[in-house]
Every structure is written in structure tokens, then in C-alpha cells.
Design a protein around this motif. Structure first.
Motif, PDB file in Angstrom:
ATOM      1  N   UNK A  30     114.180  -2.235 -29.951  1.00 42.44           N
ATOM      2  CA  UNK A  30     113.079  -2.962 -29.341  1.00 42.44           C
ATOM      3  C   UNK A  30     111.986  -2.039 -28.837  1.00 42.44           C
ATOM      4  N   UNK A  31     112.369  -0.915 -28.248  1.00 44.04           N
ATOM      5  CA  UNK A  31     111.378   0.061 -27.782  1.00 44.04           C
ATOM      6  C   UNK A  31     110.581   0.624 -28.945  1.00 44.04           C
ATOM      7  N   UNK A  32     111.266   0.888 -30.065  1.00 39.99           N
ATOM      8  CA  UNK A  32     110.573   1.364 -31.253  1.00 39.99           C
ATOM      9  C   UNK A  32     109.513   0.361 -31.688  1.00 39.99           C
ATOM     10  N   UNK A  33     109.899  -0.899 -31.722  1.00 43.19           N
ATOM     11  CA  UNK A  33     108.971  -1.939 -32.149  1.00 43.19           C
ATOM     12  C   UNK A  33     107.775  -2.058 -31.230  1.00 43.19           C
ATOM     13  N   UNK A  38     102.009  -1.053 -30.099  1.00 42.94           N
ATOM     14  CA  UNK A  38     100.942  -0.460 -29.291  1.00 42.94           C
ATOM     15  C   UNK A  38     100.018   0.402 -30.150  1.00 42.94           C
ATOM     16  N   UNK A  39     100.589   1.151 -31.103  1.00 42.52           N
ATOM     17  CA  UNK A  39      99.771   1.970 -31.999  1.00 42.52           C
ATOM     18  C   UNK A  39      98.825   1.089 -32.813  1.00 42.52           C
ATOM     19  N   UNK A  40      99.312  -0.056 -33.265  1.00 43.73           N
ATOM     20  CA  UNK A  40      98.454  -0.984 -34.011  1.00 43.73           C
ATOM     21  C   UNK A  40      97.307  -1.462 -33.121  1.00 43.73           C
ATOM     22  N   UNK A  41      97.612  -1.850 -31.885  1.00 42.74           N
ATOM     23  CA  UNK A  41      96.576  -2.304 -30.956  1.00 42.74           C
ATOM     24  C   UNK A  41      95.585  -1.190 -30.648  1.00 42.74           C
ATOM     25  N   UNK A  42      96.083   0.035 -30.545  1.00 45.23           N
ATOM     26  CA  UNK A  42      95.202   1.173 -30.319  1.00 45.23           C
ATOM     27  C   UNK A  42      94.193   1.307 -31.458  1.00 45.23           C
ATOM     28  N   UNK A  43      94.645   1.177 -32.684  1.00 42.65           N
ATOM     29  CA  UNK A  43      93.726   1.313 -33.819  1.00 42.65           C
ATOM     30  C   UNK A  43      92.784   0.111 -33.919  1.00 42.65           C
ATOM     31  N   UNK A  44      93.243  -1.069 -33.503  1.00 37.14           N
ATOM     32  CA  UNK A  44      92.323  -2.216 -33.423  1.00 37.14           C
ATOM     33  C   UNK A  44      91.196  -1.910 -32.441  1.00 37.14           C
ATOM     34  N   UNK A  45      91.558  -1.355 -31.298  1.00 39.76           N
ATOM     35  CA  UNK A  45      90.559  -0.979 -30.294  1.00 39.76           C
ATOM     36  C   UNK A  45      89.663   0.139 -30.818  1.00 39.76           C
ATOM     37  N   UNK A  46      90.254   1.157 -31.395  1.00 44.65           N
ATOM     38  CA  UNK A  46      89.524   2.343 -31.829  1.00 44.65           C
ATOM     39  C   UNK A  46      88.445   2.000 -32.849  1.00 44.65           C
ATOM     40  N   UNK A  68      98.036   8.171 -28.773  1.00 47.66           N
ATOM     41  CA  UNK A  68      98.764   9.436 -28.914  1.00 47.66           C
ATOM     42  C   UNK A  68     100.047   9.420 -28.083  1.00 47.66           C
ATOM     43  N   UNK A  69     100.003   8.809 -26.894  1.00 45.08           N
ATOM     44  CA  UNK A  69     101.176   8.804 -26.035  1.00 45.08           C
ATOM     45  C   UNK A  69     102.307   7.963 -26.625  1.00 45.08           C
ATOM     46  N   UNK A  70     101.962   6.967 -27.427  1.00 47.64           N
ATOM     47  CA  UNK A  70     102.997   6.195 -28.111  1.00 47.64           C
ATOM     48  C   UNK A  70     103.698   7.061 -29.148  1.00 47.64           C
ATOM     49  N   UNK A  71     102.933   7.921 -29.825  1.00 48.28           N
ATOM     50  CA  UNK A  71     103.536   8.838 -30.791  1.00 48.28           C
ATOM     51  C   UNK A  71     104.434   9.841 -30.075  1.00 48.28           C
ATOM     52  N   UNK A  72     104.003  10.318 -28.907  1.00 47.43           N
ATOM     53  CA  UNK A  72     104.841  11.210 -28.103  1.00 47.43           C
ATOM     54  C   UNK A  72     106.147  10.510 -27.742  1.00 47.43           C
ATOM     55  N   UNK A  73     106.051   9.246 -27.374  1.00 49.29           N
ATOM     56  CA  UNK A  73     107.262   8.481 -27.056  1.00 49.29           C
ATOM     57  C   UNK A  73     108.161   8.369 -28.278  1.00 49.29           C
ATOM     58  N   UNK A  74     107.572   8.150 -29.453  1.00 49.66           N
ATOM     59  CA  UNK A  74     108.349   8.118 -30.686  1.00 49.66           C
ATOM     60  C   UNK A  74     109.150   9.409 -30.853  1.00 49.66           C
ATOM     61  N   UNK A  75     108.524  10.552 -30.583  1.00 49.15           N
ATOM     62  CA  UNK A  75     109.187  11.836 -30.789  1.00 49.15           C
ATOM     63  C   UNK A  75     110.282  12.075 -29.754  1.00 49.15           C
ATOM     64  N   UNK A  76     110.046  11.671 -28.504  1.00 56.43           N
ATOM     65  CA  UNK A  76     111.107  11.753 -27.500  1.00 56.43           C
ATOM     66  C   UNK A  76     112.275  10.862 -27.918  1.00 56.43           C
ATOM     67  N   UNK A  77     111.963   9.672 -28.360  1.00 56.56           N
ATOM     68  CA  UNK A  77     112.992   8.741 -28.807  1.00 56.56           C
ATOM     69  C   UNK A  77     113.728   9.278 -30.030  1.00 56.56           C
ATOM     70  N   UNK A 312     109.790  -1.119 -37.764  1.00 59.18           N
ATOM     71  CA  UNK A 312     108.707  -0.439 -37.056  1.00 59.18           C
ATOM     72  C   UNK A 312     108.159   0.750 -37.846  1.00 59.18           C
ATOM     73  N   UNK A 313     109.004   1.429 -38.606  1.00 59.81           N
ATOM     74  CA  UNK A 313     108.531   2.558 -39.409  1.00 59.81           C
ATOM     75  C   UNK A 313     107.529   2.085 -40.452  1.00 59.81           C
ATOM     76  N   UNK A 314     107.837   0.993 -41.122  1.00 62.55           N
ATOM     77  CA  UNK A 314     106.906   0.432 -42.106  1.00 62.55           C
ATOM     78  C   UNK A 314     105.619  -0.017 -41.435  1.00 62.55           C
ATOM     79  N   UNK A 315     105.734  -0.600 -40.260  1.00 64.41           N
ATOM     80  CA  UNK A 315     104.542  -1.034 -39.530  1.00 64.41           C
ATOM     81  C   UNK A 315     103.661   0.160 -39.207  1.00 64.41           C
ATOM     82  N   UNK A 316     104.267   1.244 -38.771  1.00 64.67           N
ATOM     83  CA  UNK A 316     103.499   2.446 -38.458  1.00 64.67           C
ATOM     84  C   UNK A 316     102.819   3.001 -39.712  1.00 64.67           C
TER      85      UNK A 316
END
Length: 377
Positions: A30-33, A38-46, A68-77, A312-316
Motif C-alpha cells: 500500500x505504501x508503494x502504491x 504521489x509521483x503522478x500527482x507531482x507530474x500533473x502539477x509540474x 523527489x522525496x517520493x523517490x527517496x522513500x521508494x529507495x528507503x523502502x 505501482x512499478x508499472x504506474x511509475x
């Protein structure tokens, strides 16, 4: 109230989620999703509000600026998930070659399929780079997952982190060896001090991000997750600590600094911000792994959250070309620029991204998740 505890199923790595011989931790999918969403919403905003890293949109949407912080979270996860099985096995791995083969089988087929899709969209529909459409160098550099070391016209701006993950996977067996031989404190301090020294030697003590070169500051981020996985095999006194509550005060100073200094300062200092947020993220994951907070775990364990995390990987991988088509080709026909475009993109682009990612995953991702035998895959 009884805590939700890990069951005997297998666990996944970040976003790419290869199964390992360890215990499944409820809530990680669920956290991955949510992170991918959030990354999708970030790019919508960007794409809807020009002027990044300054906020040219409504102030109440400013929280969407930090993809970027969502990607950092991905790497910690990722470090956390991949280390769960070795942690239960004395920090030993079930064969380095086998691990790397599993990782390659898991991340490369969907990535290559997304690369073909992204190149086609960037070449024929809407460009993903200011330097022009993809060329042969793009195909070679991105096809070999070398975009973090060599410059090429990007077909998909989200692909930079895939190269970072690939590098961390290659480094993972070495990090496990250091954790086993030298201990957690030496591993964390050694890796972090090397990165801090490199950062302090840069101009203005702030290395420039995005120069198509190795991202050493993300190694301690990955290591933070790896060390955090040790909580699941620690003494009962350590496991019972309120890790989720400890994560909040660790994150508050970073969030306060971001709020005071603003988005432009934060983006230009991601080298240091990444290092600052990683401990809080690792503690939060430790809390999830030990069954707290219960209410959040119940939400993350719902079917929609687990389903979203499953692809979530496919979504990213494929969301950005879809969002770009919506913002630059479809939205101008129906709404004005700015907030109307953002709202239109969230409704149309987000929905199209999620649906397309699910279909994409069924063809290019799930077959490799379901088949354990490399020859069968």
C-alpha cells in the motif's frame, strides 16, 4: 488492541517488488502504491504550472512540488524490503548471482517495454526533452540503464531513478557483507561520512543534481532502509519501541526547514535533504514492520491499496508520457492554462495512468512476478 504482525508470505522490493525468502510485511504494498500515486500527482502539477522549482500555482497545492522525496522513500523502502530476508538469515544472501538474476528479471522486462512506449510517444506525439526527440543514443543509453552515467535525450523523465536502483542492486551484496562483518553503526557512519565529505567539497557545499552522474547521496538513503530492516529480528524490547512515533519528531525539523526556505532552496539542496529525511522514513517503515500504527495498517491492507501497490512499478514507468499527452495535447482543447489544466489532468490523466498501468502490468510485469523459475519467465 492487537498489533498486525507479519505473516509467512514472501516480501517485495521497492516498486519493483521481487519476492524473497522472508516474511511479508503487511502495508508495504500500500505504501508503494501511495508513493507512486504521489509521483503522478507531482507530474500533473509540474506540467500544469510552469516555473519549477518556484511555485507558480495555488499555495495550497505546494505540497505536490516534492516528487523527489517520493523517490527517496521508494529507495528507503527498497533497501528495507530487500534486506528483510537476509536479516532473518544472519545478514546472509541466498547467492549473489541468483539475487542479481532475479532483480534483472523483475525490473528489466517492464522497463524495456516502457522504454519502447516512451520513445514512441516522445518521437511521434509529444517531446519529453528540450533537447529534441529521442535518437539512437537514447535507445543505447537508456536500453542499457546507463542514464545515470551518460547524457542522452530522455524519453521519460521518470527513468533516472531506475538507473539509480540498478546501481544500488549491484552494491547490495557488498552492503550486506559490511553489515554482517562490521555492524550497522560502522556501515551507516562509513557510507554517510563519505557522502557528506563529497558534498562538502562541492561548490557552495551543495552538489548539483541532475547532471547524469552517479548519485552517491542516495546510497545512505538505501542503507537507512537496509539497517531499518534489522528491527524485525531485534530483541523484543527494540521491536516494541514506538518507531512510528519516533519518525514524526525526526521528520519535523526537515519539514520546517522546507517550509521556511521554500521550494527553490529545497530543490537546489536535495543532496542534503535526501540524507535528512531518510532516518525518519526508515523508522516509519520499522513501525509498519512491527504492526503500528494499527489504523494505518488496516487502511494499507485494504484491497484497493494492495492492488495499487501491486502494479505501482508499472504506474511509475508509464504515467509520465500519458500525463504529458493530456497536458499538452488534450487539455488545451478544453480548458484554460493553470488551475483548470491541473484539475483536468488530475481527472483525466490520473485515471488514464492508473488504468493503463494496470493493463500494462498484466502484460509486461505480472508474468515475471508470478513465475519464479527464470526459464519459465
Amino acid at each position: 488492541m492487537e498489533s498486525i504482525r507479519p505473516d509467512s508470505r514472501k516480501t517485495d522490493g521497492v516498486g519493483t517488488g521481487e519476492s524473497n525468502a522472508g516474511s511479508h510485511v503487511p502495508g508495504l504494498d500500500g505504501l508503494r502504491g501511495l508513493a507512486a500515486l504521489y509521483v503522478v500527482l507531482f507530474h500533473c502539477w509540474l506540467l500544469a504550472f510552469p516555473g519549477f522549482p518556484r511555485n507558480s500555482g495555488p499555495f495550497w497545492l505546494g505540497w505536490l512540488m516534492y516528487g523527489r522525496l517520493a523517490v527517496v522513500f521508494f529507495l528507503v523502502l527498497s533497501g528495507f524490503s530487500l534486506a528483510l530476508s537476509p536479516a532473518r538469515n544472519g545478514w546472509r544472501q541466498d547467492g549473489v548471482v541468483r539475487f542479481l538474476r532475479r532483480r534483472a528479471r523483475r525490473i528489466l522486462p517492464p522497463y524495456w517495454a516502457a522504454l519502447v512506449l516512451s520513445v514512441a510517444v516522445a518521437h511521434f506525439v509529444v517531446r519529453a526533452s528540450h533537447h529534441g526527440p529521442p535518437n539512437y543514443r537514447t535507445v543505447v543509453v537508456y536500453g542499457l540503464v546507463l542514464q545515470d552515467m551518460f547524457t542522452a535525450r530522455t524519453p521519460n523523465g521518470a527513468f533516472w531513478s531506475i538507473a539509480v536502483e540498478a546501481e544500488l542492486y549491484l552494491l547490495f551484496p557488498v552492503l550486506l557483507l559490511l553489515r554482517r562483518r562490521l555492524g550497522a553503526a560502522v556501515l551507516v557512519s562509513g557510507v554517510t561520512l563519505l557522502v557528506v565529505a563529497q558534498g562538502m567539497l562541492a561548490g557552495n557545499s551543495s552538489p548539483v543534481e541532475g547532471d547524469n552522474w552517479l548519485a552517491p547521496n542516495l546510497v545512505p538513503v538505501f542503507v537507512a532502509g537496509l539497517i531499518g530492516a534489522g528491527v524485525v529480528v531485534a530483541r523484543e524490547r527494540v521491536r516494541r519501541m514506538p518507531w512510528h512515533r519516533l519518525a514524526a519528531p525526526a521528520m519535523v525539523p526537515v519539514l520546517a526547514l522546507i517550509a521556511v526556505e521554500g521550494s527553490a532552496w529545497t530543490v537546489h539542496h536535495y543532496f542534503w535533504v535526501d540524507l535528512a529525511v531518510a532516518p525518519a522514513m526508515a523508522m516509519f517503515l520499522a513501525g509498519i514492520a512491527t504492526g503500528r500504527p494499527v489504523l494505518l495498517l488496516r487502511l494499507l491492507a485494504t484491497r484497493p491499496m494492495r492492488g495499487l501497490g501491486n502494479f505501482s512499478y508499472s504506474l511509475y514507468l508509464i504515467h509520465l508520457p500519458i500525463v504529458m499527452i493530456v497536458v499538452r495535447k488534450i487539455a488545451p482543447e478544453y480548458v484554460s492554462a493553470g488551475l483548470p489544466t491541473f484539475c483536468f489532468t488530475v481527472v483525466v490523466g490520473l485515471s488514464a495512468s492508473v488504468l493503463s498501468a494496470w493493463l500494462f502490468s498484466e502484460v509486461f510485469e505480472m508474468p515475471f512476478k508470478r513465475k519464479r523459475d527464470p526459464r519459465a519467465a
